[in-house]
Motif scaffolding. Structure first.
Motif, PDB file in Angstrom:
ATOM      1  N   THR A   1      -5.836 -47.630  16.034  1.00 45.13           N
ATOM      2  CA  THR A   1      -7.245 -47.283  16.252  1.00 45.13           C
ATOM      3  C   THR A   1      -7.810 -46.546  15.050  1.00 45.13           C
ATOM      4  O   THR A   1      -7.079 -45.919  14.278  1.00 45.13           O
ATOM      5  CB  THR A   1      -7.440 -46.388  17.500  1.00 45.13           C
TER       6      THR A   1
ATOM      7  N   GLU B   1     -13.840 -44.816  19.517  1.00 49.13           N
ATOM      8  CA  GLU B   1     -12.519 -45.256  19.109  1.00 49.13           C
ATOM      9  C   GLU B   1     -12.610 -46.764  18.892  1.00 49.13           C
ATOM     10  O   GLU B   1     -13.076 -47.505  19.766  1.00 49.13           O
ATOM     11  CB  GLU B   1     -11.492 -44.912  20.179  1.00 49.13           C
TER      12      GLU B   1
ATOM     13  N   ASP C   1     -10.802 -50.397  18.074  1.00 56.14           N
ATOM     14  CA  ASP C   1      -9.540 -51.105  18.259  1.00 56.14           C
ATOM     15  C   ASP C   1      -9.236 -51.943  17.018  1.00 56.14           C
ATOM     16  O   ASP C   1      -9.689 -53.074  16.892  1.00 56.14           O
ATOM     17  CB  ASP C   1      -9.627 -51.988  19.502  1.00 56.14           C
TER      18      ASP C   1
END
Length: 191
Positions: free
Chosen positions: A102, A66, A68
């Motif tokens: 994300t 994931e 940011d």
């Protein structure tokens, strides 16, 4: 038959064939980006929020990450121009991080092509749009640690990132911004 049993027992005892999940160290891992336009380019970083790699028989077989998107950072400018570019990249014109904080990458397969070289296939999701991707990578599994590097290019137009793209707009002249975003990724993960 006895030899096969002894070999199987030895492999299990040595840990060969076992599966493990390695957690990505977000602090030690980096994603560098480069975007270009007519007459120039910009570069920066994006942080990995979370991630893991699946390892079987000493080889990476899968994983997910994931990213940011709120951490988009410009490293080639300072002050007001840096802040303006970062703000613009985070806006709805580009990555819309307020709505899409994300991005994700899921490894569908990672096949060894010899030594530490791999062919990685997976799916990238940016702005809620998922696309297939394939790229070469260097991945080293050493005991309780995995290190990986890859250089790849994604086409932003496939993720509806339209600003300045001649894939969507005509007559941009020298205001065209390339659809290609180059990424240089370095991952560190441990059991």
């Amino acid at each position: 038959m006895i030899k096969a049993f002894i070999l199987s027992f030895a492999m299990v005892f040595a840990g060969v064939g076992t599966e493990a999940v390695y957690t990505v160290n977000s602090e030690a891992s980096t994603i560098n980006w480069e975007g270009s336009k007519i007459g120039g380019k910009h570069n920066g970083t994006i942080a990995i929020k979370t991630g893991s790699l699946d390892v079987k028989k000493g080889k990476v077989t899968g994983g997910s990450f994931e990213i940011d998107m709120t951490s988009i950072n410009n490293t080639d400018q300072e002050g007001e121009w840096k802040a303006k570019l970062e703000g613009h990249l985070k806006s709805a014109d580009f990555f819309g991080v307020e709505q899409f904080p994300t991005a994700k990458f899921e490894i569908a397969s990672a096949e060894s092509t010899g030594g530490d070289k791999y062919s990685v296939k997976g799916k990238v999701t940016i702005k809620g749009i998922t696309q297939d991707i394939e790229f070469p990578a260097m991945i080293k599994v050493d005991g309780g640690k995995v290190s990986a590097t890859a250089d790849l290019t994604i086409d932003r137009s496939k993720f509806d990132v339209r600003y300045g793209s001649d894939s969507f707009f005509d007559n941009l002249g020298d205001k065209v911004i390339s659809d290609d975003i180059k990424l240089s990724i370095s991952l560190v993960a441990a059991k």
